[in-house]
Enzyme design. Structure first.
Site, PDB file in Angstrom:
ATOM      1  N   GLN A  86       0.789  -1.240   0.000  1.00 38.32           N
ATOM      2  CA  GLN A  86       0.000   0.000   0.000  1.00 38.32           C
ATOM      3  C   GLN A  86       0.819   1.287   0.000  1.00 38.32           C
ATOM      4  O   GLN A  86       0.504   2.214  -0.764  1.00 38.32           O
ATOM      5  CB  GLN A  86      -0.977  -0.001   1.181  1.00 38.32           C
ATOM      6  CG  GLN A  86      -2.145  -0.935   1.004  1.00 38.32           C
ATOM      7  CD  GLN A  86      -3.136  -0.848   2.150  1.00 38.32           C
ATOM      8  OE1 GLN A  86      -3.063   0.055   2.986  1.00 38.32           O
ATOM      9  NE2 GLN A  86      -4.062  -1.785   2.206  1.00 38.32           N
ATOM     10  N   HIS A 108      -8.124  -2.032   6.759  1.00 36.84           N
ATOM     11  CA  HIS A 108      -7.261  -2.331   7.904  1.00 36.84           C
ATOM     12  C   HIS A 108      -6.450  -1.073   8.181  1.00 36.84           C
ATOM     13  O   HIS A 108      -6.026  -0.376   7.259  1.00 36.84           O
ATOM     14  CB  HIS A 108      -6.347  -3.510   7.562  1.00 36.84           C
ATOM     15  CG  HIS A 108      -5.405  -3.923   8.656  1.00 36.84           C
ATOM     16  ND1 HIS A 108      -5.740  -3.887   9.990  1.00 36.84           N
ATOM     17  CD2 HIS A 108      -4.124  -4.391   8.606  1.00 36.84           C
ATOM     18  CE1 HIS A 108      -4.715  -4.328  10.712  1.00 36.84           C
ATOM     19  NE2 HIS A 108      -3.726  -4.630   9.895  1.00 36.84           N
TER      20      HIS A 108
END
Length: 328
Positions: A86, A108
């Site tokens: 990410q 998350h």
């Protein structure tokens, strides 16, 4: 405790938005993107061109683009790739295309909580974290049900971040089951602890320890596998449906007595102390730093441990037995 349901969320506020899901054919992305589309929302997804994932998204009837194109075209950008990927994807392919009032969404909280992604102040940042894999998010949605989720807002630039988050949760079906309000910190730290100490690390090591104990005592590996691994699903299903006490009422009195009198001899005070150490490593960032370094140097420990555990005898025994179970 604050829980939200369908009545608390308004899908209409998303009707004017384009939602872009990075990793839209992945584990979470596939279920969420299809549910959002079927909820009547404007959804596009990104995958790497020419990959099976790109083709899979096309087969699902989704509009597939590159991640920079998605970031440029979307109002709400949902990062559903692996945690370690990410930050690079955000920095190189998303950040240059962010506009004031956009929303950045996570399933998350790892990269926000540990500062690996630092969004500009001019966007909303929120999280919807389903408590189940994407396949379950999809299958329950199609059944008219949903998977519970957590909701958290890290940054509310527009003043509507929470409403957008709840609408998103409704779009994937989560508000049918209930959405619990939390924070990025609480979700991240409890999620990591659950994975390490109980759900993945704790359970898998307990299974292997039970298997090894029986086999070393001379029992058939197949019998050991059935007793300490195969039947685990039966117990977990009962716990999920009726809680631990409900499970105990549904097993034999012999099993319950063994549970009540022997369980604490396996999970001892020493085990609990180690759990507290694991939690402390999560809270102070030690685990996050270790995992980030592990990825930077090519995952030597990860790869070695994975190979070692894949060669454990229980894996071969399990494969042979599962091949005989046509109903699985």
């Amino acid at each position: 405790m604050q829980m939200y349901y369908d009545k608390d969320a308004d899908l209409e506020i998303l009707k004017e938005k384009r939602i872009g899901i990075v990793g839209g054919a992945g584990i979470q992305g596939s279920g969420q993107s299809l549910n959002l589309r079927d909820s009547g929302l404007d959804v596009i997804v990104s995958e790497l061109p020419g990959t099976p994932a790109w083709k899979k998204a096309e087969q699902h009837g989704l509009t597939v683009v590159t991640t920079p194109e998605l970031a440029e075209q979307s109002d709400i950008i949902v990062l559903l790739t692996q945690d370690n990927v990410q930050p690079v994807v955000y920095q190189d392919e998303i950040k240059p295309h962010l506009e004031e009032g956009n929303a950045l969404v996570f399933a998350h909280g790892f990269n926000i909580h540990y500062g690996q992604i630092v969004p500009p102040d001019s966007i909303d940042v929120f999280m919807i974290a389903p408590k189940g894999p994407g396949s379950l998010v999809r299958s329950t949605y199609l059944e008219g049900k949903g998977v519970p989720a957590l909701v958290a807002v890290a940054q509310d630039y527009t003043g509507r971040a929470k409403q957008l988050a709840l609408a998103y949760a409704k779009g994937i079906g989560a508000t049918r089951a209930g959405v619990l309000e939390t924070t990025f910190r609480e979700e991240t730290e409890t999620d990591l602890f659950g994975e390490q100490a109980v759900l993945c690390g704790g359970v898998s090591e307990l299974i292997r320890a039970g298997f090894d104990t029986l086999v070393q005592a001379g029992y058939q590996p197949e019998c050991a596998y059935f007793e300490v691994c195969h039947e685990l699903k039966l117990i977990v299903d009962m716990i999920q449906q009726d809680g631990i006490s409900g499970m105990r009422r549904r097993v034999s009195d012999t099993a319950e007595y063994g549970d009540l009198t022997r369980g604490k001899r396996v999970i001892t005070e020493e085990t609990r102390r180690e759990m507290r150490k694991i939690l402390a490593e999560i809270q102070d960032g030690s685990f996050a730093r270790e995992w980030l370094l592990e990825n930077r140097v090519g995952r030597p420990v990860f790869n070695a441990r994975r190979k070692q555990d894949e060669e454990h005898p229980i894996e071969g025994v399990g494969r042979r037995l599962r091949a005989m179970m046509s109903w699985l």
